[in-house]
Design a protein around this motif. Structure first.
Motif, PDB file in Angstrom:
ATOM      1  N   MET A   1      47.695  41.703  24.422  1.00 29.49           N
ATOM      2  CA  MET A   1      47.106  40.366  24.339  1.00 29.49           C
ATOM      3  C   MET A   1      46.118  40.186  25.489  1.00 29.49           C
ATOM      4  SD  MET A   1      48.961  36.624  24.479  1.00 29.49           S
ATOM      5  CE  MET A   1      49.844  36.906  22.951  1.00 29.49           C
ATOM      6  N   THR A   2      44.854  39.976  25.162  1.00 29.30           N
ATOM      7  CA  THR A   2      43.826  39.729  26.172  1.00 29.30           C
ATOM      8  C   THR A   2      43.721  38.236  26.427  1.00 29.30           C
ATOM      9  OG1 THR A   2      42.554  41.657  25.431  1.00 29.30           O
ATOM     10  CG2 THR A   2      41.409  40.023  26.775  1.00 29.30           C
ATOM     11  N   ILE A   3      43.759  37.837  27.694  1.00 30.69           N
ATOM     12  CA  ILE A   3      43.536  36.429  28.021  1.00 30.69           C
ATOM     13  C   ILE A   3      42.348  36.348  28.980  1.00 30.69           C
ATOM     14  CG2 ILE A   3      45.955  35.885  27.654  1.00 30.69           C
ATOM     15  CD1 ILE A   3      44.723  35.484  31.120  1.00 30.69           C
ATOM     16  N   SER A   4      41.753  35.181  29.038  1.00 31.82           N
ATOM     17  CA  SER A   4      40.587  34.968  29.890  1.00 31.82           C
ATOM     18  C   SER A   4      40.992  34.248  31.169  1.00 31.82           C
ATOM     19  CB  SER A   4      39.531  34.137  29.155  1.00 31.82           C
ATOM     20  OG  SER A   4      39.037  34.825  28.035  1.00 31.82           O
ATOM     21  N   TRP A   5      40.437  34.710  32.269  1.00 31.47           N
ATOM     22  CA  TRP A   5      40.498  33.969  33.534  1.00 31.47           C
ATOM     23  C   TRP A   5      39.317  33.020  33.504  1.00 31.47           C
ATOM     24  CZ3 TRP A   5      39.053  36.079  38.996  1.00 31.47           C
ATOM     25  CH2 TRP A   5      39.551  35.211  39.982  1.00 31.47           C
ATOM     26  N   THR A   6      39.567  31.725  33.489  1.00 36.15           N
ATOM     27  CA  THR A   6      38.543  30.752  33.175  1.00 36.15           C
ATOM     28  C   THR A   6      37.998  30.055  34.418  1.00 36.15           C
ATOM     29  OG1 THR A   6      40.065  28.879  32.905  1.00 36.15           O
ATOM     30  CG2 THR A   6      39.721  30.316  30.988  1.00 36.15           C
TER      31      THR A   6
ATOM     32  N   TYR B   1      44.636  37.910  43.927  1.00 41.65           N
ATOM     33  CA  TYR B   1      44.860  37.050  42.776  1.00 41.65           C
ATOM     34  C   TYR B   1      45.910  37.686  41.870  1.00 41.65           C
ATOM     35  CZ  TYR B   1      40.596  34.550  44.147  1.00 41.65           C
ATOM     36  OH  TYR B   1      39.648  33.808  44.832  1.00 41.65           O
ATOM     37  N   GLY B   2      46.537  36.862  41.014  1.00 41.58           N
ATOM     38  CA  GLY B   2      47.552  37.425  40.146  1.00 41.58           C
ATOM     39  C   GLY B   2      47.888  36.570  38.945  1.00 41.58           C
ATOM     40  N   PHE B   3      48.482  37.246  37.953  1.00 36.96           N
ATOM     41  CA  PHE B   3      48.967  36.619  36.736  1.00 36.96           C
ATOM     42  C   PHE B   3      50.407  37.072  36.509  1.00 36.96           C
ATOM     43  CE2 PHE B   3      44.496  36.146  36.309  1.00 36.96           C
ATOM     44  CZ  PHE B   3      44.241  35.169  35.348  1.00 36.96           C
ATOM     45  N   VAL B   4      51.149  36.332  35.689  1.00 37.36           N
ATOM     46  CA  VAL B   4      52.521  36.700  35.380  1.00 37.36           C
ATOM     47  C   VAL B   4      52.725  36.634  33.873  1.00 37.36           C
ATOM     48  CG1 VAL B   4      53.365  34.312  35.683  1.00 37.36           C
ATOM     49  CG2 VAL B   4      54.960  36.247  35.919  1.00 37.36           C
ATOM     50  N   GLY B   5      53.535  37.569  33.367  1.00 35.02           N
ATOM     51  CA  GLY B   5      53.855  37.596  31.950  1.00 35.02           C
ATOM     52  C   GLY B   5      55.288  38.035  31.744  1.00 35.02           C
ATOM     53  N   ASP B   6      55.784  37.832  30.517  1.00 37.19           N
ATOM     54  CA  ASP B   6      57.154  38.223  30.191  1.00 37.19           C
ATOM     55  C   ASP B   6      57.268  39.707  29.892  1.00 37.19           C
ATOM     56  OD1 ASP B   6      58.024  35.585  30.441  1.00 37.19           O
ATOM     57  OD2 ASP B   6      57.588  35.136  28.341  1.00 37.19           O
ATOM     58  N   SER B   7      56.148  40.339  29.602  1.00 35.06           N
ATOM     59  CA  SER B   7      56.122  41.771  29.317  1.00 35.06           C
ATOM     60  C   SER B   7      54.721  42.279  29.598  1.00 35.06           C
ATOM     61  CB  SER B   7      56.505  42.036  27.853  1.00 35.06           C
ATOM     62  OG  SER B   7      55.474  41.599  26.980  1.00 35.06           O
ATOM     63  N   LEU B   8      54.510  43.562  29.393  1.00 34.59           N
ATOM     64  CA  LEU B   8      53.194  44.126  29.636  1.00 34.59           C
ATOM     65  C   LEU B   8      52.149  43.578  28.672  1.00 34.59           C
ATOM     66  CD1 LEU B   8      51.681  46.104  31.428  1.00 34.59           C
ATOM     67  CD2 LEU B   8      52.307  47.937  29.865  1.00 34.59           C
ATOM     68  N   SER B   9      52.578  43.129  27.543  1.00 38.06           N
ATOM     69  CA  SER B   9      51.641  42.555  26.574  1.00 38.06           C
ATOM     70  C   SER B   9      51.468  41.056  26.750  1.00 38.06           C
ATOM     71  CB  SER B   9      52.111  42.853  25.144  1.00 38.06           C
ATOM     72  OG  SER B   9      53.406  42.323  24.921  1.00 38.06           O
ATOM     73  N   GLY B  10      52.035  40.492  27.820  1.00 41.24           N
ATOM     74  CA  GLY B  10      51.862  39.074  28.101  1.00 41.24           C
ATOM     75  C   GLY B  10      52.900  38.227  27.390  1.00 41.24           C
ATOM     76  N   PRO B  11      52.557  36.952  27.097  1.00 42.22           N
ATOM     77  CA  PRO B  11      51.293  36.293  27.437  1.00 42.22           C
ATOM     78  C   PRO B  11      51.173  36.046  28.938  1.00 42.22           C
ATOM     79  CG  PRO B  11      52.836  34.710  26.528  1.00 42.22           C
ATOM     80  CD  PRO B  11      53.481  36.051  26.396  1.00 42.22           C
ATOM     81  N   TRP B  12      49.956  36.206  29.478  1.00 38.97           N
ATOM     82  CA  TRP B  12      49.723  36.100  30.909  1.00 38.97           C
ATOM     83  C   TRP B  12      49.313  34.677  31.280  1.00 38.97           C
ATOM     84  CZ3 TRP B  12      51.259  40.229  33.503  1.00 38.97           C
ATOM     85  CH2 TRP B  12      51.263  41.466  32.863  1.00 38.97           C
ATOM     86  N   GLN B  13      49.825  34.211  32.412  1.00 37.04           N
ATOM     87  CA  GLN B  13      49.376  32.934  32.952  1.00 37.04           C
ATOM     88  C   GLN B  13      49.059  33.106  34.431  1.00 37.04           C
ATOM     89  OE1 GLN B  13      52.311  29.772  33.452  1.00 37.04           O
ATOM     90  NE2 GLN B  13      53.955  31.186  32.874  1.00 37.04           N
ATOM     91  N   PRO B  14      48.052  32.396  34.939  1.00 34.99           N
ATOM     92  CA  PRO B  14      47.640  32.591  36.331  1.00 34.99           C
ATOM     93  C   PRO B  14      48.686  32.042  37.298  1.00 34.99           C
ATOM     94  CG  PRO B  14      46.425  30.781  35.330  1.00 34.99           C
ATOM     95  CD  PRO B  14      47.210  31.426  34.225  1.00 34.99           C
ATOM     96  N   LEU B  15      48.965  32.791  38.335  1.00 33.40           N
ATOM     97  CA  LEU B  15      49.846  32.308  39.380  1.00 33.40           C
ATOM     98  C   LEU B  15      49.230  31.090  40.057  1.00 33.40           C
ATOM     99  CD1 LEU B  15      50.920  35.728  40.965  1.00 33.40           C
ATOM    100  CD2 LEU B  15      52.288  34.245  39.491  1.00 33.40           C
TER     101      LEU B  15
END
Length: 374
Positions: free
Chosen positions: A1-6, A282-296
């Motif tokens: 899952m690709t997410i954008s840093w906005t 900078y960093g993001f966190v997710g439940d797995s390697l496929s995310g979903p990622w959210q910014p710290l």
């Protein structure tokens, strides 16, 4: 899952002193190896991510160049060295590869994994430029080789042929024709980081990348490839920063309490002109390697240089115990910029080129905090 840093997320950054590392003292800026610049340090790891020990010493690697050079020239002479930490402090064990062995004209950042049972040392690194070129180019290839790590004198030997581990394609821009450029604004295909997923999904390489289908020239991304029988296969990016930032450098993962923490470094000058962000980790966190990622912390900012010295350190690397290593960049500028002192011939006096004091962070879900030094 690709997410954008906005842009909206970056806009949440506030000037909070609690995110700033301390200003270095003069006693903290001395070089660990006086005749060498060392930067972009990384530990040799075991397959579970722990730092490898050989003869009771932590084994590390770093980019290196002679400290007689002006700081800006170091990238054109960079070679990987083995260093170790233990009784008696830091010890230099010399260049990792024999002269002329690597595929580029110089070597940029990578990663290394050690198997204590077999003594095998796997290294993935960035081959920059082309071997034998008359002037340095900015071609970047992600290269893999395996050798043996000998104890006692801590020396790597018996290297297999160096081969490209993964090549650009799909959503990732190639740097094959990138002959000229300015550091910070070139396109990226570099900084490999090997990750063995503890959830058992496989082995991966993360890397710093640029998007081929970008809307702007500020098109940084964190790429990923998965290992299979035929080698590594490119997957869609984990994070993309199109219109936000040109370089998401040295991506790496830490798994903590079942959560996956994805970290990277970037610089204030690589943000889009319409976006303001500090040089920092900078960093993001997710439940797995496929995310979903959210910014710290909502913005992704974990820590930054002090307000008084915004160029003080760079290339932060979070270790499994949440200690954070980096290198001293330009210190004691007192309001000046690196180009001010380099233009005045004072660059070497203000460039650290050595390990910065170790910091430590804490993590609690999507919140990351810089801990005071003890």
């Amino acid at each position: 899952m690709t997410i954008s840093w906005t842009r909206e997320q970056v806009g949440l950054i506030v000037d909070d002193p609690a995110t700033c590392t301390p200003v270095l003292t003069a006693a903290e800026t001395g070089r660990m190896i006086p005749d060498l610049y060392l930067w972009d340090l990384w530990p040799v790891r075991l397959s579970d991510g722990a730092v490898a020990l050989v003869d009771g010493r932590e084994i590390w690697m770093a980019l290196s160049a002679p400290s007689r050079l002006d700081p800006g020239q170091r990238h054109d002479a960079a070679r990987i060295r083995i260093i170790s930490w233990g009784g008696g402090g830091w010890v230099d064990h010399g260049p990792l590869f024999p002269e002329g062995a690597s595929l580029g004209s110089r070597e940029w950042a990578g990663c290394a994994t050690f198997d204590p049972e077999s003594g095998a040392l796997e290294v993935c690194y960035t081959a920059s430029g082309r071997r034998g070129e008359s002037a340095p180019t900015f071609v970047q290839r992600i290269v893999r080789t395996v050798g043996g790590l000998r104890s006692g004198e801590v020396r790597a030997q018996d290297w297999e042929p160096h081969v490209e581990a993964v090549t650009a394609g799909g959503r990732y821009r190639s740097t094959a024709e990138q002959d000229t450029g300015e550091p910070g604004f070139i396109k990226a295909f570099r900084d490999p980081f090997r990750f063995d997923d503890p959830a058992g999904s496989g082995r991966y390489l993360l890397f710093t990348a640029s998007l081929v289908d970008s809307k702007t020239e500020f098109d940084g991304a964190i790429g990923i490839a998965r290992e299979g029988e035929a080698g590594y296969r490119l997957l869609p990016p984990l994070i993309e920063a199109d219109g936000v930032n040109n370089e998401l450098e040295r991506p790496h993962l830490v798994v903590r309490d079942g959560a996956y923490y994805l970290f990277f470094s970037t610089q204030a000058r690589t943000f889009h002109p319409d976006v303001a962000g500090p040089t920092g980790l900078y960093g993001f966190v997710g439940d797995s390697l496929s995310g979903p990622w959210q910014p710290l912390n909502g913005s992704a900012l974990v820590l930054r240089n002090p307000f008084q010295e915004p160029f003080q350190a760079y290339s932060w690397l979070v270790l499994p115990n949440l200690e954070v290593a980096s290198f001293i960049d330009f210190h004691s500028l007192r309001g000046r910029r690196p180009e001010d002192v380099e233009g005045a011939g004072q660059g070497r006096a203000h460039f650290g080129g050595t390990l910065a004091p170790i910091e430590k962070i804490s993590l609690d879900g999507a919140t990351a905090s810089l801990q005071p030094r003890r």
